[in-house]
Design an enzyme around this catalytic site. Sequence first.
Site, PDB file in Angstrom:
ATOM      1  N   CYS A   1      40.076  38.985  50.202  1.00 43.19           N
ATOM      2  CA  CYS A   1      40.441  40.040  51.142  1.00 43.19           C
ATOM      3  C   CYS A   1      41.891  39.864  51.623  1.00 43.19           C
ATOM      4  O   CYS A   1      42.810  40.091  50.858  1.00 43.19           O
ATOM      5  CB  CYS A   1      39.449  40.101  52.303  1.00 43.19           C
ATOM      6  SG  CYS A   1      39.481  41.664  53.203  1.00 43.19           S
TER       7      CYS A   1
ATOM      8  N   GLU B   1      32.105  35.514  49.422  1.00 46.11           N
ATOM      9  CA  GLU B   1      31.458  34.401  50.129  1.00 46.11           C
ATOM     10  C   GLU B   1      30.195  34.846  50.845  1.00 46.11           C
ATOM     11  O   GLU B   1      29.252  34.061  51.038  1.00 46.11           O
ATOM     12  CB  GLU B   1      32.439  33.744  51.106  1.00 46.11           C
ATOM     13  CG  GLU B   1      32.665  34.453  52.430  1.00 46.11           C
ATOM     14  CD  GLU B   1      33.552  35.670  52.359  1.00 46.11           C
ATOM     15  OE1 GLU B   1      33.726  36.331  53.402  1.00 46.11           O
ATOM     16  OE2 GLU B   1      34.091  35.957  51.272  1.00 46.11           O
TER      17      GLU B   1
ATOM     18  N   HIS C   1      34.349  40.444  49.990  1.00 42.92           N
ATOM     19  CA  HIS C   1      33.971  39.145  50.555  1.00 42.92           C
ATOM     20  C   HIS C   1      32.837  38.531  49.742  1.00 42.92           C
ATOM     21  O   HIS C   1      31.666  38.599  50.123  1.00 42.92           O
ATOM     22  CB  HIS C   1      33.583  39.295  52.023  1.00 42.92           C
ATOM     23  CG  HIS C   1      34.753  39.496  52.920  1.00 42.92           C
ATOM     24  ND1 HIS C   1      35.448  38.443  53.495  1.00 42.92           N
ATOM     25  CD2 HIS C   1      35.387  40.614  53.335  1.00 42.92           C
ATOM     26  CE1 HIS C   1      36.438  38.907  54.234  1.00 42.92           C
ATOM     27  NE2 HIS C   1      36.429  40.230  54.143  1.00 42.92           N
TER      28      HIS C   1
END
Length: 254
Positions: free
Chosen positions: A116, A224, A222
């Site tokens: 990002c 993660e 994102h």
Amino acid sequence: MAPVIGVTATLKEDTERVAERPLGRFVRADADYVEGVVEAGGVPVVLAPVAGPGAAETLVSGLDGLLLSGGSDLEPSHYGEEALPELGVTLPERDEFEIALARGALRRGIPIFGICRGMQLLNVVLGGTLYQDIPSQLGRGVLGHRQRTPKWQPAHEVEVLPGSLLGGIVGRGVVKVNSYHHQAVKELAPGLVVGARSPDGVIEAIESREPGERWVLGIQWHAEAMRAAGPEHRALFEAHVSAARRYAGRRAAA
């Protein structure tokens, strides 16, 4: 040995009024980034922006990989523009620290994974520019890139370009991703190529033009937070840690 991965953190205002200590700022690194590195076999080290850009070279020298995390908007002066009214919160202290980290890692050939804001910072460090605000600068016809649903839920798809580093990692031509940004890559930096786009044309991934020379990958979503949603998101962390392991091996042999 497991490779050491530096994970950048952000600064947050402390809003808890506790009598024993004054209000102030604290460093925060989202656990999802750190856990993603651990699951992939790396050793995460949180890099606090309060260390300052002067400490970047020392910190980078101990790393095998660098993960540039998400967060606040980048100050437009870093890519030669004036701030628009729609610009969000910026943290100059964080900008300067992470720019110094990225430059140090690039000089050393350390594998870099940007997520990002981290992808946007990579593009700026290498000479590119950003859209400060997608809705006001790109107008109608663009997707809603700021979803209101939980981060583990996909918001739209991205098309992965054939032959890209990203494609080799995720193993597919289309990936479902989340979306929590209002800035995006505008002018792509020299030395980088596009790895993926969303259906409205917004750049969703960037990577080194010569991946054999240096491992550099940035994604706009994102990953993660989507590690449980699909193996392609975990694979991104695994690929970064694998590149860092190879770098550590070359450094040990030198």
